[in-house]
Structures are given as C-alpha cells and as structure tokens.
Enzyme design. Structure first.
Site, PDB file in Angstrom:
ATOM      1  N   LEU A   1       0.653  -1.315  -0.128  1.00 41.47           N
ATOM      2  CA  LEU A   1       0.050   0.065  -0.102  1.00 41.47           C
ATOM      3  C   LEU A   1       0.794   1.133  -0.094  1.00 41.47           C
ATOM      4  O   LEU A   1       0.253   2.548   0.245  1.00 41.47           O
ATOM      5  CB  LEU A   1      -0.329   0.138   1.297  1.00 41.47           C
ATOM      6  CG  LEU A   1      -1.915  -1.152   1.453  1.00 41.47           C
ATOM      7  CD1 LEU A   1      -2.146  -2.040   1.418  1.00 41.47           C
ATOM      8  CD2 LEU A   1      -3.091  -0.192   2.428  1.00 41.47           C
ATOM      9  N   THR A   2       1.534   1.078  -0.532  1.00 45.23           N
ATOM     10  CA  THR A   2       3.330   1.421  -0.494  1.00 45.23           C
ATOM     11  C   THR A   2       2.387   2.928  -1.298  1.00 45.23           C
ATOM     12  O   THR A   2       2.711   2.670  -2.628  1.00 45.23           O
ATOM     13  CB  THR A   2       4.090   1.564  -1.040  1.00 45.23           C
ATOM     14  OG1 THR A   2       4.651   0.298  -0.445  1.00 45.23           O
ATOM     15  CG2 THR A   2       5.654   2.865  -0.211  1.00 45.23           C
ATOM     16  N   CYS A   3       2.657   4.257  -0.573  1.00 47.07           N
ATOM     17  CA  CYS A   3       2.718   5.401  -1.693  1.00 47.07           C
ATOM     18  C   CYS A   3       3.234   6.733  -1.325  1.00 47.07           C
ATOM     19  O   CYS A   3       3.139   8.024  -1.311  1.00 47.07           O
ATOM     20  CB  CYS A   3       1.271   6.376  -1.232  1.00 47.07           C
ATOM     21  SG  CYS A   3       0.090   5.139  -0.999  1.00 47.07           S
ATOM     22  N   ILE A   4       4.841   6.134  -1.580  1.00 43.89           N
ATOM     23  CA  ILE A   4       5.889   7.237  -1.636  1.00 43.89           C
ATOM     24  C   ILE A   4       5.871   7.240  -3.484  1.00 43.89           C
ATOM     25  O   ILE A   4       5.178   6.963  -4.044  1.00 43.89           O
ATOM     26  CB  ILE A   4       7.360   6.662  -1.269  1.00 43.89           C
ATOM     27  CG1 ILE A   4       7.336   5.078  -1.720  1.00 43.89           C
ATOM     28  CG2 ILE A   4       7.165   6.698   1.004  1.00 43.89           C
ATOM     29  CD1 ILE A   4       8.677   4.681  -1.787  1.00 43.89           C
TER      30      ILE A   4
END
Lengths: 691, 430
Positions: A488-491
C-alpha cells in the site's frame, strides 16, 4: 581540528593533511593532522585539493618534515626525509610468491612477497604456476622456510616449518578446494559429529618443473588415515529442496464488461454492476469506476497509480508460497484514486497523467508493455488521502473486484493453462549463508503493507505491517514471489515497490537460484514514523539476523530520505555483529544518503534515471535484475574478503556500468540493461521540471 | 657533497676529447676542460676546484667545499649551431649525439620535433620539467627551428602525461607554428624513427636519418640546454636525473634537477637515503636500454638520465635462449643478466627485424612486430627451457603468443627492474 590519538588507528589509511602550520623538522604526530571527516567539505569549498601522490596517515606518522608547510596542506613524499612504507600486508588473500631468492631458515616478511599485480603475466610466461596448493600471502607471513627457494617460487605448505601440524588442528568447514583436488580420502565407518578437515595440498609432491624440484614432501603425518572415500560431515552437502511453487498461466486476450464475471476462450468478462457491490460496506469509499485500458488507450489520462497487482489465486485452498497458483497472463489490476476534492492519494510525488508517459514498462513492479489494465479509480472521503484508512479502503474496494475474478479463475478447467513456471527453494548448507532484508514502508500515515494475505496480493487475512509494530517478519522466498506482500506504499512513484514488484522480486529470484549462496529467507521490516520506534525495530532486526547466524545480509529499501534513517540503522545493527552487509537503495543525486555509518561500505544504487532523480515515472528507479546481480556479486566479494573500492564522492553512473562490465567479463554472461525514462514520451510535468 | 668529480673524456658519440687543463690547475665552474679531436663537443667542469688527476679516459677534479651555482659563461657565438658546439651540447636522452651536427641542416619545409616522449618507464625528469617550466623547452624548440630554418615545430609527448600537456597548451599561444602530437604509451615510442612513423606515417630505413623525412628530432632536455646556452651562455654542466628503485627513502622515483655532471652515482643514491638492503644491479639509463653500472666508478654524464637500484636477479640454473632485439638490451646485456641468474645460455638469436648499422643494432620498424614464431621454434630446438627477451612492447606480445604454448618460460630483461618499482611487466599487450 586535529585528530585524537584514540582515533589514529582507524584513520591510518586516510590521507594526511596538516591542520596547522608545521615547521621544517617537525616529527608528524596525530596533533599535526586534520580530521579526514571534513575533507569532503573542505574540497567542496575549495580549501583543499588532494594531489595524486598524497600520503596516507600511516605513512607520515613519525616522519620528519624537510619543508615548512602551512595549514591544510596535503602531505606528499617530497616534504619528507623519508616516509614509512606500511609493513602491513596488502592483498592478504592473494597467492604468496617469493620476490627474492631465499634460504632455509629465513622468515617470510611482507616485503619478501612478489606484488600480485604481475601474477597473470608471470603465469602466462610459464614462470610461476598458482594452483590450489599455493598458500595465501597472509598464511605465509612470519613463517619460516625449511628449504632454499629462489625468487618467483610460489609458497606451498611443505616449504614452511610447522605448517602441517597447525593446519591439521584447525577446522575450516568451507574450503571448497578440498573436494575438487581430492587426493586424500577418509572413511570413518562409525561415529558422530566428527569434524575432520585436512588440507589436501599436503599430499602432493612438487611439480618438477618448478624451482623447488627435488624436495619431496614426506607425508608421514597423514599415513594414519585409511585412504578410501569421503564421508565426513564437513564436506559440501547436496542442496536440499525445501519446497516448490508452481505458477500456471492462463492467457487473457480481451477484457470486456458483461452480465456476470466469467472467463471464456481467453476473454475475461467483468460484471457490469460490480462497482456498486465493491464499495458496499466501505464508508470511506465514495465512488469507484473501472476502466479497461488496452494498449491503444495507453495515451489516456489517469490519476496517480497507487499499485500494480497480478491477478492470481491459490488452487484448492493452497497456502501462499507453496503448491499451485493460477495466474491470468496479459492483464493486471491497477489501483488509482483521489479524494473527494480531487487530491491524489499519496501526493508525495505522484504519477498522474498520460499513462504511457508515466509508466516505466516491464519493471518488476510495473505493467509490461502490451498488457491490458483493469484500472480502478477510487474516490475516497475528503482529506483521508493522507492517512492509513483512506488508501487501505481504495485497495480493499479494488480487491473486491479482483476477488470475483479470482473466484472464476479457480473454476477454469486445468487443461486451459498453457504455460507453467516452477520455483524451487533450496537450502545450500556449506555455502555462504545470506539473508535478504527488505525494508518496507510503515510510517503509519499512509504507507503500509499487508503481509501474507490468503490470496496472492489479496487483502483478506493480510496483517498490516504497521499493526505488527514494523518488527521483522520472516517470509520464505517463495512466499514473497507468491504475492505474500500486498503493497500500500504511496511514496515517490519511481522508487516505490508495487505489489507486483514482490511477485517478481529480482533479488529474491537471483539469490534463490544462486548456487554459490545459501539464501535462508527474506526478512521484512518496516520503517516506523517515530524515532524511538525506529531504534526498537532495527535492534530487533539486528538480534534476529544475529540469531540466524548468517555470513552476509543484503538490505534493500524503497523511497529515499526518511526511510534512509532506518536503512542506515538496519545496516549498522547487522554490520556491528560482524556480518557483511550490502545495502540497496535508490540514491542517485536526489536520494543521496542523509545519514551513514561505517558499516555502509557496500552500497548498490538502484537509480536508472538519466539525472539521478525521483522522476515520478512509475517504477523507474526500482530494483531490477541488473541491480540484484551487482548486489549478489558484491556480497560474495565482501564474504571472500575481496577488495571493494570506496565509491567516489559524487554520484557517478559509470561505476554501475563498470561493475556490470566486470561481472560480464568474469561470468562470460551478458547482462541486459533495462531502459530508463528516455525511452518513453516526455510528460508535460517532466518537461516543466526540465525548464 | 662529494669532493671528487669525474669527467669522462667521451660523453658523446664520436672520438674522445683531449684534456686542455693540467693536473693541479685551479678551475672555475663552467670552465672548458677538454676539447674535441674529431667528432665531439667541448667538456666543461661543473665544479670549481683543482685538477686532481688526468687519465686517458677521464679528468678528475677535486671540488672546493663551497660551490656556487654561478659559472663561467661561454663566448658569444654568431650562430645557434656554433653556440651548441661551444656549450658542449649533446643529445641528453641517452645517445649523446653532438647537437650542432644535427642542427647543420636547412629544412625550410621541414620540422623540428621535440622528443618529450620519455618512453623508458620510471624516468620522469623530462615530463616533470615540462610540467613545471615548459618555457625553457619551448624556447629551445624555437631556437632549433631558427637554426635549421624550419617553419614548424612538433612536440611529441605521450597522451598519458595530461598535466604536462596542459602546461604546454597554456604556454603555447606565445609560440607560432608549434603543435603538440600525442602518442600512445608503449615502448619504444620515443625512438626517433618510431616518432617519425607516428607523425608522418612513414618508416625510415635503419640507415636513414630523420633529416630524410625533413626532420630533426631533439630531446626535451637537449632543447632546454640550447635555451640556456643561447640566453645565458651556460655550457652543459648540469643534468636532470631520475633515481629510483630499492632505496631507503622508499620512494620509487626521485627526480633531481641540475645535478652537476661528474657527480658520483653513489652520491645520487645516498641523496635518496642509500640502498635498501640487498640489490641486484645499479642500472644506468632506463629499464630497456640501460646497462649495469658501478657504484664505485660511475658518474652522472651529459647523457645519463636514470639510476635505478634493482632487486636481486631471480635464480634460474637451467638452459636459456637469448632473443636479442634492437629496441632493448643487446647480446652483452642479455648475457650479463643470464649470468647473474645463474642460467646457461644455449642459443642467442636476433629478432628478424634487427639490422646492425655501424656496430649498433637498429630495428627496421621500432614498435611494430615482424613475427617471432620462427625464432621461438629455433630456441626450442636448441634445448632452451626459458627465454630472456629484450623486445619492445609489440614484439614481446608476439613472443607471448608462441613461447609459453611451446612450454618455454619467458623472462623479459626488464623484469627485475619493473618488479622493483611495482611496474607492469612487459608481456602481452592488453
């Protein structure tokens, strides 16, 4: 500021620069020397320019100046009466060859050994022969010769006093050559836990062609052993197969909306009203739309790509990481979204825009060019885009749709799968044991990862990394490759590892298949938001890795900046326990490490972008096969004590290329280089940045 | 400082000079002490003192304790050529050919080539000189161009010497018609005919002089000496020298500028802290063309540029063949090395490109190999187990492609020198 006497030992290989004016006649001591820690800054500010022949600290300590030199002058040989050439042995693992004609009774000193730089030429000229019987430089240092030997004689055990006795008592469980050059064989009919290791080179006689001709070695000491076959438990064992995973692929040629979700003759139908059900019960999801993007629609606008996911399901209630997984080929799910105000989810750099301008095709974590996208566009409650529940809701709603596809995939007849792929996990005892540590985001706000859902890259059953306290969790390599991580990474889009990245993780694949190492597992560790938690987590990681008793570790991270604090701390915690560590991260120019420690000496940069920046092109700077190969080669070199050069101060992409060239030359295999953003159309966003 | 300085009466190609001073005579630095009889140039004392002894081959001068840098200037001459003769200038690169004879030419369409190649490894005084003070050499080149009416000057230098090239480029704007030609780093790039081949893509016959390519080739330091003679009236009394090898100061390379000619080699070694332990030989000149010298008797001469203290020779008491090449050691030198190693010489063969011109070996195409397989087969037949070769970079490469395959071991006559200073050995080209 001068350096302190306590630090002089660890700094002796650094350059010598005077901190204050030193008069002719001065005997150089620590108090005359500038602290090497500030050289870089001094050089950047133009106060210091290192000449090519600048001396090392160990070379000038105690040496007498013959010129008066002013502060911040790098010391060079012409300033001294004489300098200390370090008597310390360089290149200890190179072979020992005598430089001078020597007599029996002579003690071998460092200066008596030939410089390895010319070994290749001397071997080529038939003047020396460096086989396994020739000892390493460090092994012969200080030893006494028991026979006369002329210059250019390679030193072998029998030439040295006391060699046999000493080595027989020493157990070295992983001497590769002991099997290869097996002359001595040992049979032990009964017994437990017997460790026997005998250097087999003592059993040979000298090659008559070489200078020591005539001096036959007497192998009395080993006569006691019956010569038969090898059955000791220190020899190399066969690789042990732990488990396997089979992926079966069903090729999808077309995706359409239909009355109900089904798969027929290569066509995937998605129920027309599926979105109504997908958002049911998820309060935060205000709306959800599906777009089917075929290659001719790659030039359409999209919101930022939150994740790229394979569509896969376990066969017969199977568990992730083993058994059979059914996969739809040629189609991926892409999660996109905004909040009700139209703000991108995960606006720390985002990839919204024309799809083909913002996707780095064929990266492990990205769509492959030619694939069909089932792209959801989820609208979540206003203002929830920057906290954990918002993105999670978008993923959960999307997974409702994927799950309906998974359910029909389970029912397809087995005969319609045209391609299968088998992954086997081996343990290779006797080889250098390594662990892969993957740092994943877990900063509580929106970065999260679900670990081990029931279905590959599913939601149900997955434990959020943040809720687990970001502490290390061990997965088998096959669990990783079977969708055990739902990201769910949002970088930043260019360096974040989407779910599909783990599904095709190149480092895990390369390390698992590398016959020279024993990959024991893949540890996932989070990057918590609070500093005290960061230490807590990395200390746990250190303890875990220590308990694993590995020889080496490769630590990877995604993103740059904040996560580098954890990254550095992870490497430190592992390195301080005497374990070799290779670090992998996007760095380039923009992501230069903000912190560091002395264990961060083996680093692999994942950057692919032309300018070394987070270019907001999805997956551009993520770990690829070429990086995995470099990291593995580096950890192997480090474990063999081979010299790994210190990097240059400024980012220099040619280091990567030259390393790849060395590996290609060594292995004789061509390593394909992946393309970068210059291979796709330039987006307006990037155009503006360039201006 | 040594008190006795020796001046050999023959520091050049040609006949020995004749002493024009008497024993016991007081001398000032710069004073002429010998004049040529036949081909040769004048010799001047580099120290002030009294003549201690005159023999058939040398003049020995006892120097005063205190010496000045100053010297007696040579008389004013009308032409540059004459000045060179008067100042005793000879080729400083090693051969010692009288410069005024080289300048006895008129080549209006030709070139004067400054040989700044310094192709013998270890030697570094020419390149260091150019880096620090390129003007002296550049002016000398201009005087030489003037002397032979040449319009153009070319500086031949190895492209690896970046700093010197920068330093030259920065000064070059003041000089007309001088260009820099960058050459590769292989031996024997500095050989006159090799330079001419590199610049004009044309091989001169070993008997031909550069003049036949409308060129005059002069070594860097020789050009500097022309400037000093023309502008300051300074005779050749000082020499730049590189001292290297197994020395107590642990510096592989020590460069000394303006060493008085006649200074004992032993003093130069003492200035580097002395010899560090056991040694093989005192090599005078460069690794390829140098010869073993004597600590007791040898001195710095007008053409001696290098002093290298080597590690001991490796012992090998087997049969060796000597492959003689014009670019490196001659037969005598190879025999000397073989005897130092304790080896038995079973065959001596020249490279097929060697031509003996008036007692000196010359290579037809320095740096371009004619093939070596045939000689290697002969060595094998003669019973040699190992070879000692004296070839250039390119020919050594060829030898390496046949000898080891036939089971022959290969030494290059420079091995012990290069092993002393941790230099790459001459073998296969990369």
């Amino acid at each position: 500021m001068s350096i302190s006497i306590e630090h002089i030992e660890e700094l002796k290989k650094e350059f010598a620069v005077v901190c204050c004016r030193a008069e002719a006649g001065t005997i150089i001591s620590a108090s005359n020397l500038e602290d090497p820690a500030i050289f870089e800054e001094l050089e950047d500010s133009g106060l210091l320019k290192m000449p090519a022949d600048c001396l090392k600290i160990e070379e000038v300590l105690g040496a007498k100046l013959i010129k008066t030199i002013d502060s911040l002058t790098p010391m060079t040989p012409d300033m001294f009466e004489s300098i200390n050439k370090s008597d310390e042995l360089s290149e200890p693992n190179e072979k020992a060859v005598l430089k001078y004609n020597k007599k029996a009774g002579d003690i071998i000193k460092a200066e008596d050994l030939e410089n390895p730089m010319n070994f290749e030429k001397l071997e080529d000229s038939n003047l020396i022969k460096l086989n396994e019987r020739v000892l390493n430089r460090e092994e012969v240092l200080g030893k006494e010769l028991i026979m006369d030997a002329v210059a250019l004689t390679p030193v072998t055990g029998p030439m040295l006093k006391g060699y046999v006795e000493k080595e027989c008592n020493e157990v070295k469980p992983d001497k590769k050559q002991s099997v290869k050059s097996s002359v001595l064989k040992i049979k032990i009919a009964e017994g437990k836990g017997i460790d026997i290791e005998i250097p087999l080179n003592i059993a040979g006689s000298f090659d008559n062609e070489y200078e020591c001709a005539g001096e036959k070695f007497n192998a009395d000491t080993i006569d006691a052993f019956e010569v038969n076959e090898i059955t000791t438990n220190t020899t190399i064992q066969e690789p042990k197969k732990l488990r396997s995973l089979t992926k079966k692929y069903y090729s999808i040629k077309e995706v359409k909306f239909g009355e109900k979700t089904k798969i027929e003759n290569g066509i995937l139908f998605i129920r027309e009203d599926i979105c109504d059900d997908a958002k049911k019960g998820i309060d935060l999801v205000k709306d959800i739309k599906i777009e089917i993007i075929t290659p001719d629609k790659y030039n359409t606008y999209s919101e930022t790509i939150m994740d790229v996911q394979p569509i896969a399901t376990k066969e017969k209630e199977g568990k992730i990481g083993t058994g059979v997984t059914r996969v739809l080929d040629g189609v991926v799910v892409i999660v996109t979204g905004t909040d009700e105000n139209g703000v991108q989810i995960g606006e720390f750099g985002s990839s919204e825009g024309i799809l083909e301008e913002n996707i780095m095709w064929n990266r492990p974590g990205a769509p492959d060019k030619g694939e069909i996208f089932i792209k959801t566009q989820v609208t979540i409650a206003a203002g929830t885009n920057m906290e954990r529940p918002g993105p999670y809701a978008a993923h959960k709603a999307t997974d409702y749709i994927t799950q309906e596809i998974r359910d029909v995939l389970k029912d397809i007849d087995d005969s319609s799968f045209e391609k299968t792929e088998e992954f086997v996990q081996y343990r290779r005892r006797g080889k250098k044991k390594i662990v892969i540590v993957k740092e994943i985001m877990g900063q509580g706000a929106m970065h999260d990862n679900l670990i081990l859902p029931v279905e590959p890259v599913g939601v149900l059953g997955g434990k959020p990394n943040v809720d687990l306290g970001n502490v290390p969790v061990m997965l088998s390599p096959l669990e990783v490759l079977d969708g055990g991580i739902h990201a769910l990474t949002c970088i930043g889009p260019a360096s974040k590892e989407c779910s599909r990245h783990y599904w095709r993780e190149p480092l895990v694949i390369e390390a698992m298949n590398d016959e020279d190492v024993d990959l024991c597992g893949v540890l996932f560790v989070g990057s918590p938001q609070i500093n005290s938690e960061k230490t807590y987590v990395s200390e746990r990681l250190g303890m875990t890795v220590e308990a694993l008793d590995v020889d080496g570790a490769i630590v990877t991270t995604e993103g740059f900046g904040n996560n580098h604090i954890d990254f550095a701390s992870h490497i430190e915690q592992i390195g301080m326990r005497g374990i070799e560590v290779v670090g992998m991260s996007f760095c380039g120019v923009q992501g230069a490490l903000v912190v560091g420690n002395k264990y961060m000496k083996h680093m692999v940069d994942n950057n692919k972008s032309e300018e070394g920046i987070e270019n907001e092109v999805l997956s551009c700077n993520t770990l690829c096969k070429e990086d995995a190969i470099r990291a593995l080669t580096m950890i192997k070199s480090a474990l063999n004590n081979d010299e790994i050069k210190v990097p240059e101060k400024k980012w220099n992409p040619s280091i990567k290329e030259s390393n790849l060239n060395i590996i290609e030359k060594d292995s004789g295999k061509i390593i394909d280089r992946v393309l970068n953003e210059t291979s796709i159309p330039l987006s307006d966003k990037r155009k503006n940045k360039k201006k | 400082m040594a008190s006795l300085y020796k001046f050999p009466l023959k520091m050049h190609i040609g006949a020995p000079c004749k002493a024009i001073v008497k024993e016991g005579e007081a001398l000032e630095r710069g004073q002429c002490i010998a004049e040529p009889e036949g081909l040769g140039v004048k010799i001047h004392t580099s120290v002030s003192g009294t003549v201690d002894k005159i023999t058939s081959s040398e003049i020995i001068i006892k120097a005063h304790e205190v010496q000045s840098k100053d010297y007696i200037r040579i008389k004013k001459c009308n032409t540059i050529k004459e000045t060179c003769c008067e100042a005793g200038i000879v080729g400083a690169g090693g051969a010692g050919f009288p410069t005024y004879i080289k300048l006895d030419a008129s080549i209006p369409d030709g070139y004067v080539i400054a040989n700044c190649v310094e192709c013998e490894p270890i030697l570094g005084h020419n390149i260091a000189m150019i880096e620090q003070n390129p003007e002296v050499m550049l002016k000398g080149l201009q005087y030489a161009m003037e002397a032979v009416n040449a319009k153009n000057g070319i500086i031949a230098i190895k492209s690896k010497n970046k700093k010197s090239i920068n330093s030259l480029t920065n000064s070059l704007s003041k000089y007309k018609n001088i260009i820099i030609k960058e050459l590769d780093d292989i031996y024997p790039m500095g050989e006159e005919r090799a330079i001419i081949n590199q610049i004009f893509d044309k091989w001169l016959e070993p008997t031909q002089l550069p003049l036949e390519a409308s060129s005059v080739v002069l070594n860097c330091e020789t050009l500097c000496n022309i400037t000093r003679a023309v502008e300051e009236g300074k005779p050749v009394i000082d020499k730049d020298v590189t001292v290297g090898g197994k020395l107590c100061n642990k510096k592989d390379v020590n460069i000394f500028f303006d060493v008085p000619i006649g200074t004992p080699v032993s003093e130069m070694i003492d200035r580097c802290g002395g010899i560090d332990g056991e040694y093989g030989e005192i090599l005078l000149g460069g690794p390829y063309t140098g010869k073993a010298g004597s600590l007791d008797s040898d001195v710095v001469t007008k053409s001696l540029g290098g002093i290298v203290v080597t590690i001991p020779f490796p012992k090998y008491e087997g049969n060796v063949g000597l492959l003689v090449c014009a670019c490196g050691a001659n037969e005598d030198r190879l025999r000397y090395i073989a005897s130092k190693m304790g080896a038995k010489v079973v065959e001596v063969l020249p490279c097929k490109n060697v031509e003996n011109i008036r007692g000196v070996n010359k290579c037809k195409t320095p740096g371009k190999c004619p093939g070596q397989a045939a000689v290697i087969l002969k060595f094998k037949k003669a019973g040699a187990n190992r070879l000692i070769i004296s070839n250039c970079s390119d020919c050594s490469n060829t030898v390496m492609n046949s000898a080891p395959q036939l089971g022959l071991g290969v030494y290059h006559h420079t091995d012990h020198v290069f092993r002393t200073v941790n230099h790459q050995l001459t073998r296969r080209l990369k």
